[in-house]
Enzyme design. Structure first.
Site, PDB file in Angstrom:
ATOM      1  N   LEU A 286       0.872  -1.166   0.000  1.00  0.00           N
ATOM      2  CA  LEU A 286       0.000   0.000   0.000  1.00  0.00           C
ATOM      3  C   LEU A 286       0.911   1.219   0.000  1.00  0.00           C
ATOM      4  O   LEU A 286       1.757   1.375   0.889  1.00  0.00           O
ATOM      5  CB  LEU A 286      -0.896  -0.020   1.251  1.00  0.00           C
ATOM      6  CG  LEU A 286      -2.152   0.861   1.252  1.00  0.00           C
ATOM      7  CD1 LEU A 286      -3.049   0.556   0.055  1.00  0.00           C
ATOM      8  CD2 LEU A 286      -2.919   0.684   2.546  1.00  0.00           C
ATOM      9  N   ASP A 287       0.768   2.076  -1.011  1.00  0.00           N
ATOM     10  CA  ASP A 287       1.662   3.226  -1.162  1.00  0.00           C
ATOM     11  C   ASP A 287       1.626   4.135   0.064  1.00  0.00           C
ATOM     12  O   ASP A 287       0.599   4.217   0.752  1.00  0.00           O
ATOM     13  CB  ASP A 287       1.263   4.052  -2.389  1.00  0.00           C
ATOM     14  CG  ASP A 287       1.536   3.323  -3.698  1.00  0.00           C
ATOM     15  OD1 ASP A 287       2.359   2.380  -3.675  1.00  0.00           O
ATOM     16  OD2 ASP A 287       0.930   3.699  -4.716  1.00  0.00           O
ATOM     17  N   PRO A 288       2.724   4.860   0.333  1.00  0.00           N
ATOM     18  CA  PRO A 288       2.730   5.797   1.464  1.00  0.00           C
ATOM     19  C   PRO A 288       1.593   6.814   1.414  1.00  0.00           C
ATOM     20  O   PRO A 288       1.062   7.208   2.454  1.00  0.00           O
ATOM     21  CB  PRO A 288       4.096   6.486   1.340  1.00  0.00           C
ATOM     22  CG  PRO A 288       4.963   5.471   0.672  1.00  0.00           C
ATOM     23  CD  PRO A 288       4.056   4.765  -0.310  1.00  0.00           C
ATOM     24  N   LEU A 289       1.203   7.242   0.193  1.00  0.00           N
ATOM     25  CA  LEU A 289       0.138   8.244   0.072  1.00  0.00           C
ATOM     26  C   LEU A 289      -1.256   7.629   0.192  1.00  0.00           C
ATOM     27  O   LEU A 289      -2.253   8.344   0.082  1.00  0.00           O
ATOM     28  CB  LEU A 289       0.257   8.992  -1.255  1.00  0.00           C
ATOM     29  CG  LEU A 289       1.497   9.875  -1.419  1.00  0.00           C
ATOM     30  CD1 LEU A 289       1.433  10.654  -2.726  1.00  0.00           C
ATOM     31  CD2 LEU A 289       1.641  10.840  -0.253  1.00  0.00           C
ATOM     32  N   ALA A 290      -1.324   6.322   0.400  1.00  0.00           N
ATOM     33  CA  ALA A 290      -2.613   5.644   0.618  1.00  0.00           C
ATOM     34  C   ALA A 290      -2.720   5.245   2.075  1.00  0.00           C
ATOM     35  O   ALA A 290      -1.723   5.012   2.758  1.00  0.00           O
ATOM     36  CB  ALA A 290      -2.722   4.420  -0.272  1.00  0.00           C
TER      37      ALA A 290
END
Length: 352
Positions: free
Chosen positions: A63-67
Site C-alpha cells: 500500500l503506497d505511502p500516500l494511501a
C-alpha cells in the site's frame, strides 16, 4: 592440522553450516493494520514486527505511502498463508480530482496535462460500465512493474518514458460514492482483483472524459477475506505494548525494592508482556476461509505433522480438492491437497 578430525577447510567433520539463532518470539497470526497516510508498507511491517517482538513478518500486498487503510500483516507461520490473501478481492475508496493529470497519477507527481473542463455526475456515470468486468489496463509509469529487468518507477525517476504493455485486470464493481461538481472531485468505490491499479483508473477516466484526472485520496477498505471490522490502529497496538511493558517494569521495580529491604519478592502470577497485543491478532487460519476445511482427531493430526497422508473421514468430507487445510482442536495443522479421500500435507504449521 590433523586431517583425521578436520575437513579440508579446517572445519570439524560432520558439522553443517552454523545456524543463526532467530530473534524474537514464535508468535503467529494476522494484524489487519489500518495503515496511516504517509507510512510505507515496509516501514509498517518493521513497526509491527518490533511491537510483537516477532521472529518473522510480512505483508499481503503493498500500500503506497500516500494511501491509507488495510495492510494485512502476517506474523510467524501466517506468512505461509500470504499468497491466499494477496489473491483476494480488494475494495478501495478513492477521490479523483479532475482538471489535472500528473506524472505519478496521484498527488506526488508533477502536473503534465491540464483542462478547464469538469465532468457532471451524469457524464461520469455514463462511462463507469467501460471499466467493469475484465478490461485491459496500462499500469502507471511510476509502478513496480518490471520492464526489461528494471522497475518502471526506477526508469521513470530517471526521466525516461516507458512503453508499458496493457495487462488484463478484473473489476467487479465501480460506483460513485459522492460527487462535488463545484470542487471538481468525485469519490468512488471499486471492488477489483489482483494487479489492478486504481491510479490508472483515475488517469483513464480523466482522459476519456476529456478533462484529465488524478488520485487525490486513496484508502483500501477490504482485502478478502478481511473486512473493515478487522481493522486495528497503530495507536491501539502501541498502547497494548506499553501496557505490557509498564506491567513488567512495575513488577521489576517492586522486586528490587523488596530486595533492598532484605525481603523476598512477593509471589505473583507470571506476567505476559505481550498478552494484550496477542489478543489483537486474528488467527492464521482466517486467511484460508475460502478453502475446504477438515477437522482431524489427535492421532491423524500427529501423522500429518510428521508429513504423512491421512484418510479424511466424515459424511461431508471432500474427496478431492487441489487446496485444503486441516485443523486439530481449533488450531491450524497443515495446508495440502485432498486426493481420493486422502489429505496430503504440503505445508505444516507448528505455532499457528
Amino acid at each position: 592440522m590433523n586431517e583425521d578430525t578436520r575437513g579440508r577447510r579446517g572445519k570439524p567433520k560432520g558439522k553443517g553450516p552454523r545456524q543463526r539463532k532467530r530473534k524474537g518470539r514464535p508468535v503467529s497470526g494476522w494484524v489487519i493494520l489500518d495503515k496511516p497516510f504517509g507510512m510505507g508498507s515496509t516501514e509498517a511491517v518493521s513497526k509491527i514486527k518490533y511491537l510483537f517482538n516477532a521472529e518473522k513478518a510480512g505483508h499481503a500486498g503493498t500500500l503506497d505511502p500516500l494511501a491509507s487503510g488495510m495492510l494485512p500483516i502476517a506474523l510467524g507461520e501466517a506468512t505461509k498463508t500470504v499468497p491466499f490473501v494477496m489473491d483476494g478481492i480488494k475494495v478501495y475508496r478513492f477521490t479523483v480530482s479532475w482538471g489535472e493529470e500528473r506524472s505519478t497519477d496521484d498527488l506526488e507527481g508533477e502536473v503534465t496535462e491540464t483542462s478547464e473542463s469538469r465532468p457532471s455526475r451524469e457524464e461520469v456515470e455514463a462511462i463507469l460500465a467501460d471499466y467493469e468486468g475484465v478490461i485491459m489496463q496500462v499500469p502507471p509509469q511510476f509502478s513496480a512493474i518490471k520492464i526489461g529487468g528494471e522497475r518502471a518507477y526506477d526508469v521513470a525517476r530517471g526521466g525516461e518514458a516507458l512503453e508499458i504493455p496493457a495487462r488484463e485486470v478484473e473489476i467487479d464493481r465501480l460506483e460513485i460514492v459522492e460527487m462535488d461538481e463545484a470542487a471538481g472531485t468525485t469519490v468512488f468505490e471499486v471492488e477489483c482483483g489482483k494487479g489492478t491499479y486504481v491510479r490508472s483508473l483515475a488517469r483513464d477516466m480523466g482522459r476519456q472524459l476529456g478533462c484529465y484526472g488524478h488520485i487525490s485520496e486513496l484508502r483500501r477498505v477490504e482485502v478478502a477475506p478481511f473486512v473493515e471490522e478487522d481493522f486495528v490502529e497503530l495507536e491501539a497496538l502501541e498502547a497494548a505494548r506499553k501496557m505490557g511493558d509498564d506491567e513488567v517494569e512495575a513488577a521489576v521495580a517492586s522486586d528490587d525494592a523488596a530486595r533492598e529491604r532484605g525481603e523476598e519478592p512477593a509471589d505473583r502470577p507470571r506476567i505476559e508482556r505481550f498478552a494484550a497485543l496477542d489478543d489483537l491478532l486474528i488467527a492464521t487460519a482466517a486467511a484460508l476461509e475460502d478453502l475446504p476445511h477438515v477437522a482431524l482427531n489427535d492421532d491423524a493430526a500427529t501423522r500429518v505433522r510428521l508429513g504423512n497422508a491421512v484418510i479424511i473421514r466424515g459424511r461431508d468430507a471432500p474427496t478431492e480438492a487441489e487446496e485444503a487445510f486441516v485443523t486439530n482442536r481449533g488450531r491450524l495443522v497443515a495446508l495440502g491437497a485432498i486426493e481420493a479421500g486422502q489429505f496430503q500435507p504440503k505445508r505444516v504449521f507448528t505455532h499457528s
